[in-house]
Design an enzyme around this catalytic site. Structure first.
Site, PDB file in Angstrom:
ATOM      1  N   GLU A 138     -33.035 -59.472  -7.090  1.00  0.00           N
ATOM      2  CA  GLU A 138     -32.097 -58.473  -6.569  1.00  0.00           C
ATOM      3  C   GLU A 138     -32.506 -57.069  -7.007  1.00  0.00           C
ATOM      4  O   GLU A 138     -32.841 -56.838  -8.177  1.00  0.00           O
ATOM      5  CB  GLU A 138     -30.704 -58.803  -7.094  1.00  0.00           C
ATOM      6  CG  GLU A 138     -29.607 -57.818  -6.728  1.00  0.00           C
ATOM      7  CD  GLU A 138     -28.262 -58.207  -7.327  1.00  0.00           C
ATOM      8  OE1 GLU A 138     -27.249 -57.653  -6.882  1.00  0.00           O
ATOM      9  OE2 GLU A 138     -28.224 -59.061  -8.248  1.00  0.00           O
ATOM     10  N   LYS A 206     -25.632 -58.006   0.903  1.00  0.00           N
ATOM     11  CA  LYS A 206     -24.827 -58.794  -0.037  1.00  0.00           C
ATOM     12  C   LYS A 206     -23.356 -58.749   0.366  1.00  0.00           C
ATOM     13  O   LYS A 206     -22.795 -57.686   0.630  1.00  0.00           O
ATOM     14  CB  LYS A 206     -25.024 -58.238  -1.444  1.00  0.00           C
ATOM     15  CG  LYS A 206     -24.371 -59.008  -2.570  1.00  0.00           C
ATOM     16  CD  LYS A 206     -24.761 -58.375  -3.913  1.00  0.00           C
ATOM     17  CE  LYS A 206     -24.176 -59.089  -5.097  1.00  0.00           C
ATOM     18  NZ  LYS A 206     -24.607 -58.470  -6.384  1.00  0.00           N
ATOM     19  N   CYS A 242     -27.085 -62.930  -5.704  1.00  0.00           N
ATOM     20  CA  CYS A 242     -26.342 -62.998  -6.967  1.00  0.00           C
ATOM     21  C   CYS A 242     -24.889 -63.453  -6.810  1.00  0.00           C
ATOM     22  O   CYS A 242     -24.616 -64.636  -6.693  1.00  0.00           O
ATOM     23  CB  CYS A 242     -26.434 -61.654  -7.688  1.00  0.00           C
ATOM     24  SG  CYS A 242     -26.214 -61.788  -9.489  1.00  0.00           S
TER      25      CYS A 242
END
Length: 624
Positions: A138, A206, A242
């Site tokens: 990330e 994300k 994540c």
């Protein structure tokens, strides 16, 4: 391997049991052409290549490319031979099992050009090793967390420029998945970029933005709302970033596309016992959705957080098929390399985390080394060991600054440790400086009793000397205070709190002892009596810490319950602690927030670290 026309015909004979005459009649192939094929005088026509591929139940493209290559060789057409050779390489590559390279990557926040160059080098290496896909963590391009750098247009423009350059320079044969910010229509996203054939194929934004602990992502990013699936080597791969994996919604949507692999790009900081949580949730997903789960994590220190790496793969049986080591930067293929998990103690993990955090803070900020004020106590002894393990003895300078209350034991043990670890050692007597301060203040202090004010002058003289040496040598002063001391304010502002980085800031006193004992199992560097003697600031005659504090096992349990578990005073008392101790300690914690605001940063180890994670008001009347 190149297959010729004669070989294909032999395969047809073996499969069908037919003679050439029977093949010609059965499949309507001109007998003259078949004779030329059998004698090797001609390569299969495209139509006949496709027909034979169907007979043999193999990919027609493979047969066509092989026979076109054969024809080009027979006619001496080198350019066409080269073209068809490339097509064959591509066909065979696409038919082989996917080969994925995991880049457990240590970027520097804001050094976008250097990060991009490292990514390029790793991508070239992976391509040369035969990988089809390389995965970076990330926000690998910018480092994590970039914080308010994200508000600068110049920063975002640099990101765009480096991504464009990266696309132009990477090998065309490898797919690349990496994290970077993405600004679209005035919305900023935390994104994953997929590059194939030197261009951006897609960008995933994300969906779940963490906004707790050390995370402030909602301050910077907007949430995405679409899933992202791509193909590589006939394998369907879904992407998460994540926090997406900690909420079931994103992966449930993703797995509706019948994917084979989920890849999760992470910048997940180290925290004790966090790795088992990561593995367990990924095992559950692997079993529930019948997928392989690839978890790729960042590694390295960044201010108050340290990323542990610990990347892994869980197969669709729920087994960990690959486990990369903690706290090491490396790039490996999950086919070529297998790291088997080994039992590692908490002390080993914590010590490794602190060493890496200290190393990266010093080196990424280009300091020339480290300065440590040795006192003869266990905190400075452990800090010295950490510094030497982080950056090497040749880059560490230990300074002893004795005064009249410094014991002979402290003098002897400090010099012994410095000698054992091979660091530069200096001793600066501070008697005259402390006496000069006291003399200058004598008129102002007339008719007052001696108290901690005079004790703190000693500490502040030492802090001043360390900072002067730091200015002159461009070495970073490492503060030696621990979490227990910082919690209750048992530290001198502008004295022993001086320093640019505090390796033990999130380490309780009881853990300091455990880490010292652990470090001595690697090599004997901390004198035994430093570990066994009663702790003392040595600012007054016969002084020990327990004169003003409960024993550290009691103190640290109260701190853990109040700070990390957020228990109330009554809850802590109900768990067996003396009410007087609890009220005193919790009051000291709240009262000393102003000191902690002025303390050096240090790496987060616990579930609630002072600093960026635990943010309390300095002015407050709250009673817990």
């Amino acid at each position: 391997m190149i297959i010729k026309t004669t070989e294909y015909l032999a395969m047809v004979r073996d499969k069908t049991g037919y003679s050439d005459y029977k093949i010609a009649k059965e499949y309507d192939i001109n007998q003259s052409n078949l004779s030329k094929y059998s004698s090797g005088k001609a390569a299969l026509s495209e139509t006949h290549a496709w027909l034979i591929a169907n007979i043999l139940d193999i990919d027609p493209a493979e047969v066509v490319a092989n026979t076109k290559f054969e024809h080009a060789i027979n006619t001496g057409n080198n350019s066409k031979a080269k073209f068809w050779q490339e097509q064959l390489n591509k066909i065979f590559s696409e038919s082989s099992p996917i080969r994925i390279q995991i880049a457990q990557f240590n970027p520097i926040v804001g050094d976008i050009k250097l990060n991009a160059q490292k990514m390029l080098d790793l991508s070239i290496e992976a391509n040369n090793a035969g990988a089809h896909l390389i995965i970076f963590p990330e926000l690998a391009l910018t480092g994590y967390p970039p914080e308010d750098l994200l508000f600068r247009d110049g920063f975002i423009n640099q990101v765009k420029e480096e991504i464009t350059n990266f696309c132009n320079l990477v090998p065309s044969d490898i797919s690349i998945l990496f994290g970077a910010p993405n600004k679209t229509d005035d919305f900023l996203f935390n994104s994953a970029y997929l590059i194939q054939n030197n261009r951006i194929i897609n960008i995933y934004n994300k969906q779940e933005l963490p906004n707790y602990g050390v995370f402030d992502e909602k301050r910077y990013f907007s949430s995405g709302d679409d899933s992202f699936v791509f193909e590589c080597q006939n394998t369907k791969i879904g992407v998460l970033i994540c926090e997406d994996q900690w909420v079931e919604g994103p992966i449930s949507s993703l797995c509706q596309s019948n994917i084979d692999i989920v890849v999760s790009l992470n910048a997940s900081p180290f925290q004790l016992n966090k790795q088992s949580e990561r593995i367990n949730i990924c095992k559950n997903y692997a079993l529930k959705f019948d997928i392989t789960f690839i978890y790729v994590n960042m590694v390295g220190g960044q201010d108050e957080v340290v990323f542990d790496g610990n990347s892994f793969i869980v197969n669709n049986q729920g087994d960990v098929s690959l486990q990369l080591p903690a706290f090491k930067e490396l790039s490996v293929s999950h086919i070529d390399t297998t790291f088997t998990p080994s039992l590692v103690s908490n002390e080993s993990l914590i010590y490794s985390a602190i060493v890496l955090a200290t190393k990266d803070y010093i080196q990424k900020n280009t300091f020339g080394g480290a300065l440590i004020g040795l006192s003869g106590g266990i905190d400075s002894a452990l800090t010295l060991a950490i510094a030497v393990d982080a950056i090497g003895a040749e880059n560490v300078h230990a300074i002893m600054m004795p005064y009249q209350f410094t014991s002979d034991m402290s003098l002897t043990d400090s010099e012994l440790q410095a000698e054992t670890q091979g660091v530069e050692f200096s001793s600066i007597d501070i008697h005259s400086m402390v006496d000069s301060f006291n003399l200058s203040l004598s008129d102002q202090f007339r008719n007052t009793s001696r108290d901690t004010t005079e004790e703190n002058i000693q500490s502040r003289v030492r802090g001043t000397l360390l900072m002067a040496l730091s200015n002159k040598s461009h070495k970073l002063v490492l503060a030696t205070g621990n979490k227990s001391e910082m919690a209750v304010g048992y530290a001198t502002l502008y004295g022993d709190m001086c320093g640019g980085f505090a390796p033990l800031k999130d380490i309780s006193k009881t853990m300091v002892y455990q880490l010292a004992k652990y470090r001595n199992t690697l090599s004997d560097v901390i004198p035994e009596r430093v570990i066994t003697r009663p702790p003392s600031a040595e600012l007054a005659p016969d002084q020990v810490d327990q004169d003003s504090l409960p024993s550290y096992d009691i103190l640290d349990d109260i701190l853990m319950r109040f700070v990390e578990q957020k228990q109330s005073v009554n809850e802590i008392i109900e768990n067996g602690h003396n009410s007087e101790d609890v009220n005193k300690i919790t009051s000291l914690i709240l009262r000393n927030e102003y000191k902690r605001r002025q303390s050096a940063p240090g790496p987060k180890i616990s579930s609630n670290a002072f600093g960026k994670e635990r943010r309390y008001p300095m002015t407050s009347k709250f009673k817990p």
